[in-house]
Motif scaffolding. Structure first.
Motif, PDB file in Angstrom:
ATOM      1  N   LEU A 271       0.830  -1.211   0.000  1.00 12.25           N
ATOM      2  CA  LEU A 271       0.000   0.000   0.000  1.00 12.25           C
ATOM      3  C   LEU A 271       0.861   1.257   0.000  1.00 12.25           C
ATOM      4  CD1 LEU A 271      -2.869  -0.981   2.477  1.00 12.25           C
ATOM      5  CD2 LEU A 271      -2.977  -0.827  -0.020  1.00 12.25           C
ATOM      6  N   ALA A 272       2.006   1.210   0.674  1.00  9.95           N
ATOM      7  CA  ALA A 272       2.900   2.368   0.712  1.00  9.95           C
ATOM      8  C   ALA A 272       3.444   2.707  -0.662  1.00  9.95           C
ATOM      9  CB  ALA A 272       4.045   2.117   1.683  1.00  9.95           C
ATOM     10  N   SER A 273       3.465   1.742  -1.571  1.00  6.95           N
ATOM     11  CA  SER A 273       4.003   2.000  -2.903  1.00  6.95           C
ATOM     12  C   SER A 273       3.071   2.874  -3.741  1.00  6.95           C
ATOM     13  CB  SER A 273       4.259   0.679  -3.637  1.00  6.95           C
ATOM     14  OG  SER A 273       3.050   0.036  -3.981  1.00  6.95           O
ATOM     15  N   LEU A 274       1.769   2.888  -3.421  1.00  9.46           N
ATOM     16  CA  LEU A 274       0.805   3.625  -4.246  1.00  9.46           C
ATOM     17  C   LEU A 274       1.063   5.132  -4.247  1.00  9.46           C
ATOM     18  CD1 LEU A 274      -2.466   1.650  -3.397  1.00  9.46           C
ATOM     19  CD2 LEU A 274      -0.979   1.412  -5.404  1.00  9.46           C
ATOM     20  N   PRO A 275       1.260   5.779  -3.078  1.00  7.84           N
ATOM     21  CA  PRO A 275       1.588   7.210  -3.130  1.00  7.84           C
ATOM     22  C   PRO A 275       2.883   7.511  -3.892  1.00  7.84           C
ATOM     23  CG  PRO A 275       0.866   6.591  -0.935  1.00  7.84           C
ATOM     24  CD  PRO A 275       1.048   5.316  -1.702  1.00  7.84           C
ATOM     25  N   PHE A 276       3.852   6.601  -3.832  1.00  4.41           N
ATOM     26  CA  PHE A 276       5.105   6.822  -4.553  1.00  4.41           C
ATOM     27  C   PHE A 276       4.888   6.733  -6.069  1.00  4.41           C
ATOM     28  CE2 PHE A 276       6.747   5.989  -0.355  1.00  4.41           C
ATOM     29  CZ  PHE A 276       7.843   6.842  -0.283  1.00  4.41           C
ATOM     30  N   LEU A 277       4.025   5.821  -6.511  1.00  3.89           N
ATOM     31  CA  LEU A 277       3.682   5.763  -7.939  1.00  3.89           C
ATOM     32  C   LEU A 277       2.982   7.047  -8.376  1.00  3.89           C
ATOM     33  CD1 LEU A 277       2.410   2.079  -8.271  1.00  3.89           C
ATOM     34  CD2 LEU A 277       4.441   3.056  -9.361  1.00  3.89           C
ATOM     35  N   ALA A 278       2.100   7.555  -7.514  1.00  8.31           N
ATOM     36  CA  ALA A 278       1.410   8.804  -7.832  1.00  8.31           C
ATOM     37  C   ALA A 278       2.386   9.975  -7.896  1.00  8.31           C
ATOM     38  CB  ALA A 278       0.326   9.081  -6.787  1.00  8.31           C
ATOM     39  N   ALA A 279       3.341  10.018  -6.960  1.00  6.00           N
ATOM     40  CA  ALA A 279       4.348  11.085  -6.976  1.00  6.00           C
ATOM     41  C   ALA A 279       5.210  10.997  -8.234  1.00  6.00           C
ATOM     42  CB  ALA A 279       5.217  11.007  -5.731  1.00  6.00           C
ATOM     43  N   PHE A 280       5.541   9.775  -8.643  1.00  9.27           N
ATOM     44  CA  PHE A 280       6.289   9.560  -9.883  1.00  9.27           C
ATOM     45  C   PHE A 280       5.523  10.148 -11.070  1.00  9.27           C
ATOM     46  CE2 PHE A 280       6.498   6.631 -13.580  1.00  9.27           C
ATOM     47  CZ  PHE A 280       7.776   6.928 -14.017  1.00  9.27           C
ATOM     48  N   ALA A 281       4.235   9.836 -11.167  1.00  9.59           N
ATOM     49  CA  ALA A 281       3.426  10.382 -12.250  1.00  9.59           C
ATOM     50  C   ALA A 281       3.360  11.903 -12.162  1.00  9.59           C
ATOM     51  CB  ALA A 281       2.018   9.791 -12.198  1.00  9.59           C
ATOM     52  N   GLY A 282       3.255  12.418 -10.936  1.00 13.04           N
ATOM     53  CA  GLY A 282       3.161  13.864 -10.752  1.00 13.04           C
ATOM     54  C   GLY A 282       4.396  14.608 -11.206  1.00 13.04           C
ATOM     55  N   VAL A 283       5.583  14.118 -10.832  1.00 15.00           N
ATOM     56  CA  VAL A 283       6.802  14.839 -11.184  1.00 15.00           C
ATOM     57  C   VAL A 283       7.058  14.790 -12.690  1.00 15.00           C
ATOM     58  CG1 VAL A 283       8.443  12.932 -10.822  1.00 15.00           C
ATOM     59  CG2 VAL A 283       9.178  15.287 -10.482  1.00 15.00           C
ATOM     60  N   LEU A 284       6.762  13.664 -13.343  1.00 19.56           N
ATOM     61  CA  LEU A 284       6.936  13.606 -14.794  1.00 19.56           C
ATOM     62  C   LEU A 284       5.932  14.505 -15.506  1.00 19.56           C
ATOM     63  CD1 LEU A 284       7.674   9.843 -15.561  1.00 19.56           C
ATOM     64  CD2 LEU A 284       9.278  11.741 -15.391  1.00 19.56           C
ATOM     65  N   LEU A 285       4.689  14.478 -15.057  1.00 21.13           N
ATOM     66  CA  LEU A 285       3.674  15.364 -15.643  1.00 21.13           C
ATOM     67  C   LEU A 285       4.089  16.818 -15.490  1.00 21.13           C
ATOM     68  CD1 LEU A 285       0.842  15.827 -16.870  1.00 21.13           C
ATOM     69  CD2 LEU A 285      -0.065  15.769 -14.528  1.00 21.13           C
ATOM     70  N   SER A 286       4.595  17.160 -14.319  1.00 22.09           N
ATOM     71  CA  SER A 286       5.011  18.531 -14.041  1.00 22.09           C
ATOM     72  C   SER A 286       6.157  18.962 -14.953  1.00 22.09           C
ATOM     73  CB  SER A 286       5.433  18.639 -12.581  1.00 22.09           C
ATOM     74  OG  SER A 286       5.827  19.950 -12.256  1.00 22.09           O
ATOM     75  N   GLY A 287       7.190  18.131 -15.062  1.00 24.89           N
ATOM     76  CA  GLY A 287       8.361  18.494 -15.845  1.00 24.89           C
ATOM     77  C   GLY A 287       8.066  18.625 -17.328  1.00 24.89           C
ATOM     78  N   PHE A 288       7.379  17.646 -17.878  1.00 25.92           N
ATOM     79  CA  PHE A 288       7.089  17.688 -19.313  1.00 25.92           C
ATOM     80  C   PHE A 288       6.080  18.784 -19.657  1.00 25.92           C
ATOM     81  CE2 PHE A 288       8.956  13.431 -19.075  1.00 25.92           C
ATOM     82  CZ  PHE A 288       9.806  13.475 -20.167  1.00 25.92           C
ATOM     83  N   THR A 289       5.107  19.005 -18.769  1.00 21.49           N
ATOM     84  CA  THR A 289       4.155  20.094 -18.997  1.00 21.49           C
ATOM     85  C   THR A 289       4.852  21.446 -18.948  1.00 21.49           C
ATOM     86  OG1 THR A 289       2.325  18.817 -18.043  1.00 21.49           O
ATOM     87  CG2 THR A 289       2.046  21.204 -18.156  1.00 21.49           C
ATOM     88  N   SER A 290       5.761  21.605 -17.982  1.00 23.66           N
ATOM     89  CA  SER A 290       6.493  22.862 -17.851  1.00 23.66           C
ATOM     90  C   SER A 290       7.318  23.164 -19.105  1.00 23.66           C
ATOM     91  CB  SER A 290       7.400  22.794 -16.616  1.00 23.66           C
ATOM     92  OG  SER A 290       8.100  23.999 -16.440  1.00 23.66           O
ATOM     93  N   ASP A 291       8.048  22.175 -19.613  1.00 24.95           N
ATOM     94  CA  ASP A 291       8.834  22.386 -20.837  1.00 24.95           C
ATOM     95  C   ASP A 291       7.940  22.585 -22.054  1.00 24.95           C
ATOM     96  OD1 ASP A 291      11.286  22.358 -19.637  1.00 24.95           O
ATOM     97  OD2 ASP A 291      11.777  20.289 -20.160  1.00 24.95           O
ATOM     98  N   PHE A 292       6.793  21.898 -22.103  1.00 22.89           N
ATOM     99  CA  PHE A 292       5.842  22.074 -23.208  1.00 22.89           C
ATOM    100  C   PHE A 292       5.341  23.514 -23.254  1.00 22.89           C
ATOM    101  CE2 PHE A 292       1.379  22.161 -24.595  1.00 22.89           C
ATOM    102  CZ  PHE A 292       1.508  21.662 -25.885  1.00 22.89           C
ATOM    103  N   LEU A 293       5.020  24.067 -22.083  1.00 19.90           N
ATOM    104  CA  LEU A 293       4.538  25.451 -22.029  1.00 19.90           C
ATOM    105  C   LEU A 293       5.623  26.431 -22.459  1.00 19.90           C
ATOM    106  CD1 LEU A 293       2.530  25.321 -18.667  1.00 19.90           C
ATOM    107  CD2 LEU A 293       1.594  25.435 -20.989  1.00 19.90           C
ATOM    108  N   ILE A 294       6.878  26.143 -22.094  1.00 20.95           N
ATOM    109  CA  ILE A 294       7.980  26.997 -22.539  1.00 20.95           C
ATOM    110  C   ILE A 294       8.086  26.976 -24.061  1.00 20.95           C
ATOM    111  CG2 ILE A 294      10.513  27.126 -22.648  1.00 20.95           C
ATOM    112  CD1 ILE A 294       9.486  28.402 -20.146  1.00 20.95           C
ATOM    113  N   LYS A 295       8.011  25.789 -24.651  1.00 17.46           N
ATOM    114  CA  LYS A 295       8.114  25.660 -26.116  1.00 17.46           C
ATOM    115  C   LYS A 295       6.937  26.315 -26.829  1.00 17.46           C
ATOM    116  CE  LYS A 295      10.867  21.435 -25.742  1.00 17.46           C
ATOM    117  NZ  LYS A 295      10.894  19.959 -25.871  1.00 17.46           N
TER     118      LYS A 295
END
Length: 426
Positions: A271-295
């Protein structure tokens, strides 16, 4: 054009996974260690925070070292020595010795994140930098998402001592991998001139000339520059608050599930792994979205700040776990909160974009020092707040930290642009 920068990013990603494995295996082992060594909740909080004492104290020296010493040798040595300290934890029999070994891991990991940021600043143009930072930062989340169940199984089969020994051996092997394969861009034999030019034209701080590879002496004026700018203080304070959420999950979270929510040890690992998977998705979404907006031509204020601000607001949802006894909803609120923390975890991009060019490592050290204070403060505060058996004050505390971080990035940071100062003469 070659794409060797992605090979380098893979090396950083692997190093971050090892870094966080050796920071957080203590949280998996904590219930067993607490029983074996007869520790109180306050003593356990001190064990959790011991890493942070030395880690924080050495951030500025670590940042200075990063600016002066090559990443290949520095990182290889760091990996080797913190892995040795991890391995030795498998042989402890006292609170004091364990406390000392946790502190020694903080010593050797101190330059790691300033080094990560300096390497990415060398190897990636600005338009790819948030994505690169998101990818290597995701290593702390995805690695632990999959490792938490694995670590619980290892401990179940080999005991908590075996857990530390296995973790240490993995780190020693990775130190050899790092030293064998890492090179700076100007010393990498198989990187093409086109890739070097692509990085340089995009704002990457590639060193390719005699003038740019000459060393500069440390100046106390440099240190003053890292502290005198309001916008940097906004980032520093914000990072402390982002770190507060992370530290809860990296230290007290498994104990919260086992001792305060009554979950089975093995079940808690999955069960502890679920928040970490969500955080993984969050940081990738954040980084790629941020660079997409810059472009797409959006301002740095929108592209870089929006994911962080949204993430910090979402992290307030951790308080919701105080209002339910249903395991499903407890995990749901924790998962939403850590997803938000993942969104907010591209904060290193502000150091990369705002620090003076010749002080990337130093400013990164100060940034990680103040952010790392959360690793000192939060575990002990939680240990004190929960000593009477009620965990709800601790979750209110974490929620308050996320709101403070939101206000810091919103009101203090200001315009996202590089601070220009006159570089000291050689």
């Amino acid at each position: 054009m070659t794409k060797k920068r992605y090979n380098i990013l893979a090396l950083i990603f692997g190093s971050v996974v090892i870094n966080y494995l050796d920071r957080t295996n203590i949280s998996v082992a904590a219930p067993a260690i607490k029983e074996a060594l007869d520790l109180s909740s306050v003593q356990l909080g001190l064990i959790f925070s011991a890493f942070g004492w030395t880690y924080v104290a050495l951030q500025i020296p670590g940042g200075i070292v990063v600016d002066k010493v090559g990443a290949r040798l520095l990182y290889g040595l760091m990996l080797f020595f913190w892995s040795i300290a991890t391995l030795l934890q498998g042989f402890v029999n006292s609170f004091i010795v364990l406390l000392g070994l946790r502190a020694s891991i903080g010593i050797f990991e101190a330059p790691a994140y300033p080094a990560n940021n300096a390497i990415v600043t060398k190897w990636f143009p600005e338009s790819e930098r948030a994505s690169a930072i998101a990818i290597y930062t995701s290593g702390q989340f995805i690695g632990l998402a999959f490792l938490f169940p694995v670590l619980t199984i290892i401990q179940d089969k080999l005991g908590w001592r075996g857990l530390f020994i296995v973790s240490g051996v993995i780190g020693i092997l990775w130190a050899i991998v790092w030293y064998t394969f890492y090179r700076d861009p100007d010393k990498h034999k198989s990187v093409s001139s086109k890739e070097i030019e692509h990085i340089r034209e995009g704002g990457g701080l590639v060193k390719t000339t005699k003038a740019t590879t000459e060393k500069t002496k440390f100046s106390w004026l440099d240190l003053a520059q890292a502290f005198k700018h309001r916008k940097l203080w906004g980032v520093y304070l914000g990072q402390f608050c982002v770190g507060s959420v992370s530290i809860f999950f990296l230290t007290w979270f498994p104990t919260y599930l086992v001792e305060y929510r009554g979950l089975d040890f093995i079940k808690s690992g999955f069960l502890a792994s679920l928040p970490f998977l969500a955080a993984f998705a969050g940081v990738l979404l954040s980084g790629f979205t941020s660079d997409f907006l810059i472009k797409k031509g959006k301002s740095k204020e929108i592209a870089r700040k929006a994911p962080v601000l949204c993430g910090l607001l979402l992290s307030v949802s951790i308080i919701g776990a105080n209002f339910t006894n249903d395991t499903f909803y407890v995990i749901l609120f924790m998962t939403l909160a850590f997803f938000g923390n993942g969104l907010a975890s591209i904060t290193w991009v502000f150091v990369s974009l705002m620090a003076p060019k010749h002080l990337i490592g130093l400013v990164g050290g100060v940034f990680n020092l103040i952010g790392g204070l959360s690793a000192v403060v939060v575990p002990v505060v939680i240990g004190i707040l929960v000593k009477d058996g009620d965990f709800s004050p601790a979750l209110y505390f974490i929620g308050a930290m996320t709101l403070l971080g939101f206000l810091s990035f919103l009101l203090i940071v200001g315009k996202v642009k590089r601070i220009e100062v006159v570089e000291p003469k050689v």
